[in-house]
Design a protein around this motif. Structure first.
Motif, PDB file in Angstrom:
ATOM      1  N   TRP A  26       0.828  -1.208   0.000  1.00 32.44           N
ATOM      2  CA  TRP A  26       0.000   0.000   0.000  1.00 32.44           C
ATOM      3  C   TRP A  26       0.859   1.254   0.000  1.00 32.44           C
ATOM      4  CZ3 TRP A  26      -3.676  -2.014   4.432  1.00 32.44           C
ATOM      5  CH2 TRP A  26      -4.411  -3.097   3.944  1.00 32.44           C
ATOM      6  N   ALA A  27       1.956   1.229   0.759  1.00 28.37           N
ATOM      7  CA  ALA A  27       2.860   2.379   0.781  1.00 28.37           C
ATOM      8  C   ALA A  27       3.487   2.594  -0.598  1.00 28.37           C
ATOM      9  CB  ALA A  27       3.937   2.192   1.842  1.00 28.37           C
ATOM     10  N   LEU A  28       3.917   1.489  -1.236  1.00 31.74           N
ATOM     11  CA  LEU A  28       4.471   1.601  -2.579  1.00 31.74           C
ATOM     12  C   LEU A  28       3.436   2.111  -3.564  1.00 31.74           C
ATOM     13  CD1 LEU A  28       6.555  -1.714  -2.720  1.00 31.74           C
ATOM     14  CD2 LEU A  28       7.448   0.629  -2.570  1.00 31.74           C
ATOM     15  N   PHE A  29       2.200   1.677  -3.396  1.00 32.96           N
ATOM     16  CA  PHE A  29       1.111   2.146  -4.256  1.00 32.96           C
ATOM     17  C   PHE A  29       0.909   3.653  -4.081  1.00 32.96           C
ATOM     18  CE2 PHE A  29      -3.496   3.012  -4.731  1.00 32.96           C
ATOM     19  CZ  PHE A  29      -3.638   2.697  -6.070  1.00 32.96           C
ATOM     20  N   TYR A  30       0.903   4.107  -2.828  1.00 29.65           N
ATOM     21  CA  TYR A  30       0.766   5.542  -2.575  1.00 29.65           C
ATOM     22  C   TYR A  30       1.950   6.316  -3.161  1.00 29.65           C
ATOM     23  CZ  TYR A  30      -3.360   5.561   0.446  1.00 29.65           C
ATOM     24  OH  TYR A  30      -4.642   5.480   0.933  1.00 29.65           O
ATOM     25  N   MET A  31       3.157   5.754  -3.045  1.00 36.06           N
ATOM     26  CA  MET A  31       4.326   6.416  -3.628  1.00 36.06           C
ATOM     27  C   MET A  31       4.156   6.581  -5.136  1.00 36.06           C
ATOM     28  SD  MET A  31       7.630   4.741  -1.727  1.00 36.06           S
ATOM     29  CE  MET A  31       7.570   4.369   0.031  1.00 36.06           C
ATOM     30  N   LEU A  32       3.693   5.517  -5.783  1.00 35.42           N
ATOM     31  CA  LEU A  32       3.486   5.566  -7.228  1.00 35.42           C
ATOM     32  C   LEU A  32       2.485   6.651  -7.595  1.00 35.42           C
ATOM     33  CD1 LEU A  32       3.926   4.332 -10.048  1.00 35.42           C
ATOM     34  CD2 LEU A  32       2.071   2.727  -9.537  1.00 35.42           C
ATOM     35  N   ILE A  33       1.387   6.722  -6.841  1.00 33.73           N
ATOM     36  CA  ILE A  33       0.359   7.731  -7.112  1.00 33.73           C
ATOM     37  C   ILE A  33       0.919   9.130  -6.887  1.00 33.73           C
ATOM     38  CG2 ILE A  33      -1.878   8.620  -6.396  1.00 33.73           C
ATOM     39  CD1 ILE A  33      -1.992   6.026  -7.990  1.00 33.73           C
ATOM     40  N   MET A  34       1.672   9.317  -5.804  1.00 36.04           N
ATOM     41  CA  MET A  34       2.232  10.636  -5.508  1.00 36.04           C
ATOM     42  C   MET A  34       3.240  11.074  -6.554  1.00 36.04           C
ATOM     43  SD  MET A  34       2.744  10.431  -1.375  1.00 36.04           S
ATOM     44  CE  MET A  34       1.386   9.983  -0.294  1.00 36.04           C
ATOM     45  N   SER A  84      -7.178  10.517  -7.879  1.00 35.16           N
ATOM     46  CA  SER A  84      -7.452  10.248  -6.475  1.00 35.16           C
ATOM     47  C   SER A  84      -8.648   9.310  -6.302  1.00 35.16           C
ATOM     48  CB  SER A  84      -7.708  11.565  -5.739  1.00 35.16           C
ATOM     49  OG  SER A  84      -8.052  11.335  -4.397  1.00 35.16           O
ATOM     50  N   LEU A  85      -9.677   9.493  -7.102  1.00 35.55           N
ATOM     51  CA  LEU A  85     -10.878   8.659  -6.982  1.00 35.55           C
ATOM     52  C   LEU A  85     -10.565   7.194  -7.315  1.00 35.55           C
ATOM     53  CD1 LEU A  85     -13.582  11.007  -8.544  1.00 35.55           C
ATOM     54  CD2 LEU A  85     -13.417  10.292  -6.159  1.00 35.55           C
ATOM     55  N   VAL A  86      -9.840   6.985  -8.397  1.00 30.55           N
ATOM     56  CA  VAL A  86      -9.497   5.613  -8.788  1.00 30.55           C
ATOM     57  C   VAL A  86      -8.567   4.977  -7.754  1.00 30.55           C
ATOM     58  CG1 VAL A  86      -8.353   4.190 -10.534  1.00 30.55           C
ATOM     59  CG2 VAL A  86      -9.832   6.086 -11.240  1.00 30.55           C
ATOM     60  N   ALA A  87      -7.559   5.740  -7.311  1.00 27.70           N
ATOM     61  CA  ALA A  87      -6.626   5.219  -6.308  1.00 27.70           C
ATOM     62  C   ALA A  87      -7.349   4.895  -5.004  1.00 27.70           C
ATOM     63  CB  ALA A  87      -5.511   6.235  -6.059  1.00 27.70           C
ATOM     64  N   SER A  88      -8.278   5.756  -4.599  1.00 32.81           N
ATOM     65  CA  SER A  88      -9.038   5.524  -3.364  1.00 32.81           C
ATOM     66  C   SER A  88      -9.875   4.262  -3.476  1.00 32.81           C
ATOM     67  CB  SER A  88      -9.925   6.734  -3.063  1.00 32.81           C
ATOM     68  OG  SER A  88      -9.153   7.879  -2.817  1.00 32.81           O
ATOM     69  N   ALA A  89     -10.524   4.068  -4.628  1.00 36.15           N
ATOM     70  CA  ALA A  89     -11.333   2.856  -4.818  1.00 36.15           C
ATOM     71  C   ALA A  89     -10.467   1.613  -4.703  1.00 36.15           C
ATOM     72  CB  ALA A  89     -12.030   2.907  -6.180  1.00 36.15           C
ATOM     73  N   MET A  90      -9.266   1.665  -5.255  1.00 39.85           N
ATOM     74  CA  MET A  90      -8.370   0.510  -5.194  1.00 39.85           C
ATOM     75  C   MET A  90      -7.911   0.230  -3.769  1.00 39.85           C
ATOM     76  SD  MET A  90      -6.017   1.025  -8.612  1.00 39.85           S
ATOM     77  CE  MET A  90      -5.038  -0.438  -8.249  1.00 39.85           C
ATOM     78  N   ILE A  91      -7.561   1.269  -3.039  1.00 37.32           N
ATOM     79  CA  ILE A  91      -7.040   1.047  -1.685  1.00 37.32           C
ATOM     80  C   ILE A  91      -8.159   0.673  -0.721  1.00 37.32           C
ATOM     81  CG2 ILE A  91      -7.166   3.385  -0.724  1.00 37.32           C
ATOM     82  CD1 ILE A  91      -4.081   1.129  -0.563  1.00 37.32           C
ATOM     83  N   TYR A  92      -9.349   1.268  -0.867  1.00 36.68           N
ATOM     84  CA  TYR A  92     -10.474   0.899  -0.003  1.00 36.68           C
ATOM     85  C   TYR A  92     -10.866  -0.552  -0.247  1.00 36.68           C
ATOM     86  CZ  TYR A  92     -11.065   5.953   0.673  1.00 36.68           C
ATOM     87  OH  TYR A  92     -10.859   7.277   0.957  1.00 36.68           O
ATOM     88  N   ALA A  93     -10.866  -0.948  -1.523  1.00 41.75           N
ATOM     89  CA  ALA A  93     -11.189  -2.337  -1.841  1.00 41.75           C
ATOM     90  C   ALA A  93     -10.134  -3.281  -1.278  1.00 41.75           C
ATOM     91  CB  ALA A  93     -11.305  -2.511  -3.356  1.00 41.75           C
ATOM     92  N   ALA A  94      -8.869  -2.861  -1.321  1.00 43.05           N
ATOM     93  CA  ALA A  94      -7.797  -3.708  -0.798  1.00 43.05           C
ATOM     94  C   ALA A  94      -7.943  -3.919   0.701  1.00 43.05           C
ATOM     95  CB  ALA A  94      -6.438  -3.076  -1.114  1.00 43.05           C
ATOM     96  N   VAL A  95      -8.273  -2.860   1.437  1.00 42.47           N
ATOM     97  CA  VAL A  95      -8.448  -2.985   2.888  1.00 42.47           C
ATOM     98  C   VAL A  95      -9.631  -3.906   3.201  1.00 42.47           C
ATOM     99  CG1 VAL A  95      -8.975  -1.750   5.013  1.00 42.47           C
ATOM    100  CG2 VAL A  95      -7.400  -0.747   3.357  1.00 42.47           C
ATOM    101  N   ALA A  96     -10.738  -3.708   2.485  1.00 41.67           N
ATOM    102  CA  ALA A  96     -11.905  -4.568   2.704  1.00 41.67           C
ATOM    103  C   ALA A  96     -11.580  -6.018   2.365  1.00 41.67           C
ATOM    104  CB  ALA A  96     -13.086  -4.073   1.870  1.00 41.67           C
ATOM    105  N   ARG A  97     -10.827  -6.218   1.295  1.00 43.84           N
ATOM    106  CA  ARG A  97     -10.443  -7.576   0.895  1.00 43.84           C
ATOM    107  C   ARG A  97      -9.555  -8.226   1.959  1.00 43.84           C
ATOM    108  NH1 ARG A  97      -8.722  -6.219  -3.827  1.00 43.84           N
ATOM    109  NH2 ARG A  97     -10.623  -6.716  -5.000  1.00 43.84           N
ATOM    110  N   ALA A  98      -8.687  -7.438   2.579  1.00 48.52           N
ATOM    111  CA  ALA A  98      -7.803  -7.970   3.623  1.00 48.52           C
ATOM    112  C   ALA A  98      -8.590  -8.496   4.808  1.00 48.52           C
ATOM    113  CB  ALA A  98      -6.834  -6.884   4.082  1.00 48.52           C
ATOM    114  N   VAL A  99      -9.750  -7.893   5.066  1.00 48.08           N
ATOM    115  CA  VAL A  99     -10.587  -8.321   6.191  1.00 48.08           C
ATOM    116  C   VAL A  99     -11.540  -9.439   5.787  1.00 48.08           C
ATOM    117  CG1 VAL A  99     -12.324  -7.579   7.880  1.00 48.08           C
ATOM    118  CG2 VAL A  99     -10.448  -6.038   7.249  1.00 48.08           C
ATOM    119  N   LEU A 100     -12.160  -9.289   4.626  1.00 53.00           N
ATOM    120  CA  LEU A 100     -13.232 -10.196   4.226  1.00 53.00           C
ATOM    121  C   LEU A 100     -12.746 -11.393   3.424  1.00 53.00           C
ATOM    122  CD1 LEU A 100     -15.760  -7.414   3.164  1.00 53.00           C
ATOM    123  CD2 LEU A 100     -15.810  -8.747   5.277  1.00 53.00           C
ATOM    124  N   ARG A 101     -11.621 -11.249   2.708  1.00 58.60           N
ATOM    125  CA  ARG A 101     -11.068 -12.346   1.917  1.00 58.60           C
ATOM    126  C   ARG A 101      -9.556 -12.406   2.151  1.00 58.60           C
ATOM    127  NH1 ARG A 101     -13.224 -10.151  -3.739  1.00 58.60           N
ATOM    128  NH2 ARG A 101     -15.318  -9.481  -3.101  1.00 58.60           N
TER     129      ARG A 101
END
Length: 301
Positions: A26-34, A84-101
Motif C-alpha cells: 500500500w505504501a508503494l502504491f501511494y508512492m506511485l500515485i504521488m 485520487s478517486l481511482v486510487a481511493s477505490a483501489m485502496i479501499y477495496a484492498a483494505v476490505a479484501r484484507a478483512v473479508l477475503r
C-alpha cells in the motif's frame, strides 16, 4: 461471533500484524500515485505556492486578487481528482479484501477489476448524496441566519445554533447508517448502497463509537509519524523551499530538491498506508461480525 465495537475498532492493527507486507504494498502504491501526481502537477503546484507567498506579502483587499490562485487550484484539482478517486477505490477495496477475503493476499490485496469499479461507483454515489445533503442543510442554515440577522433578535441566535447542531447530527447519523455500503459491496460482489441501512439498524451508537475510536487511533498514528518524520524533514529542508524554484523546469526542480521531495513522498506514503488500515478496516470487520460470515467466504461469482 457477535459484533463488538471495540474489537472491530482494532481490526486495522490486526490486518497490519497479520500481513505486514500488505502495508508495504500500500505504501508503494501511494508512492506511485504521488510520483505520478507530482509529475503531472509539480510545476503548477510550485507556481501556486509562489502565488500564495506573493499574495501574503501584499495583503490584498479585493476578491479579484485571489482569482489567479483559485484558477490554478481548480486546474490542479481537475487533474488530481480523477486519479485520487481511482486510487481511493483501489485502496479501499484492498483494505476490505484484507478483512473479508484474507486468502487473496497477493500484491497486498491490490487489484484493478470489477470490485474496484463497484467500490468507485458506490463512493461516487455516496459523495453526491452527502454533497446534496450538505447543500440542502447549508441552505436552510443560511436562510435561518439571514432571517435572524434581519429580525435583530439576539435570542433567535440560540435557535440558529440548535439548527446547526441538528444539521451536524443529521450528517453524522446518515454517515453511520451508510458506513457499511463499501464492505457490503465488496463482500457480496454487487453495488449495494442503501443496504447498509438494514445492517446498521439498532447499531448506530456502537458503530459511531467504533468510528470515533478508530479516528482517535488514526490521530495517534499520525502524531507518532510526525515525530519520526520531523527530523527527516528538517534534514532535507522540507517542501517549503520549493517556492523559490518557481518557473524552473521539472528536471531542475527534482535535481535541486530531490531529498525533500523523496522524504515527503516516502513519509506520506507510509503514513497513508497505516492510516487507511486503521480507519477503514473496522467497517469491514463490523460487516463481517454483524453478518456472522467467515472471513474469506465469498457470496457471489
Amino acid at each position: 461471533m457477535g459484533f463488538s465495537a471495540t474489537e472491530a475498532a482494532f481490526e486495522g492493527f490486526r490486518v497490519v500484524r497479520r500481513k505486514p507486507m500488505a502495508v508495504i504494498f500500500w505504501a508503494l502504491f501511494y508512492m506511485l500515485i504521488m510520483v505520478a501526481a507530482l509529475a503531472l502537477i509539480g510545476g503548477s503546484l510550485i507556481g501556486l505556492m509562489g502565488m500564495a507567498e506573493e499574495l501574503e506579502a501584499t495583503t490584498p483587499t479585493s476578491p479579484e486578487a485571489f482569482m489567479p490562485i483559485l484558477a490554478s487550484y481548480m486546474a490542479i484539482l481537475a487533474v488530481v481528482l480523477p486519479v485520487s478517486l481511482v486510487a481511493s477505490a483501489m485502496i479501499y477495496a484492498a483494505v476490505a479484501r484484507a478483512v473479508l477475503r484474507p486468502a487473496e493476499s497477493a500484491f497486498g490485496y491490490l487489484r484493478l477489476g470489477m470490485d474496484e469499479v463497484r467500490v468507485l461507483v458506490v463512493s461516487l454515489v455516496l459523495f453526491v448524496v452527502f454533497m446534496a445533503l450538505t447543500a440542502l442543510l447549508g441552505g436552510i442554515v443560511g436562510v435561518a441566519i439571514a432571517v435572524t440577522a434581519a429580525a435583530e433578535a439576539p435570542a433567535l441566535w440560540l435557535l440558529v445554533v440548535l439548527l446547526v447542531l441538528a444539521a451536524i447530527a443529521v450528517c453524522i447519523w446518515l454517515a453511520v447508517r451508510l458506513s457499511l455500503a463499501i464492505p457490503i459491496t465488496m463482500a457480496e460482489r454487487r453495488i449495494a448502497i442503501f443496504d447498509s441501512f438494514a445492517l446498521t439498524k439498532g447499531r448506530f451508537w456502537p458503530l459511531l463509537g467504533m468510528a470515533l475510536l478508530a479516528g482517535v487511533m488514526s490521530i495517534v498514528v499520525s502524531l507518532l509519524g510526525s515525530l519520526v518524520g520531523m527530523p527527516i524533514q528538517l534534514a532535507t529542508g522540507g517542501l517549503e523551499g520549493l517556492a523559490g524554484l518557481e518557473g524552473e523546469s521539472l528536471p531542475v526542480i527534482i535535481q535541486a530538491a530531490w531529498p525533500a521531495i523523496t522524504a515527503w513522498i516516502v513519509l506520506n506514503a507510509v503514513m497513508s498506508a497505516l492510516q487507511v488500515a486503521v480507519v477503514y478496516a473496522p467497517f469491514s470487520a463490523a460487516y463481517r461480525d454483524i453478518k456472522g460470515v467467515d472471513a474469506g467466504a465469498s457470496t457471489g461469482g
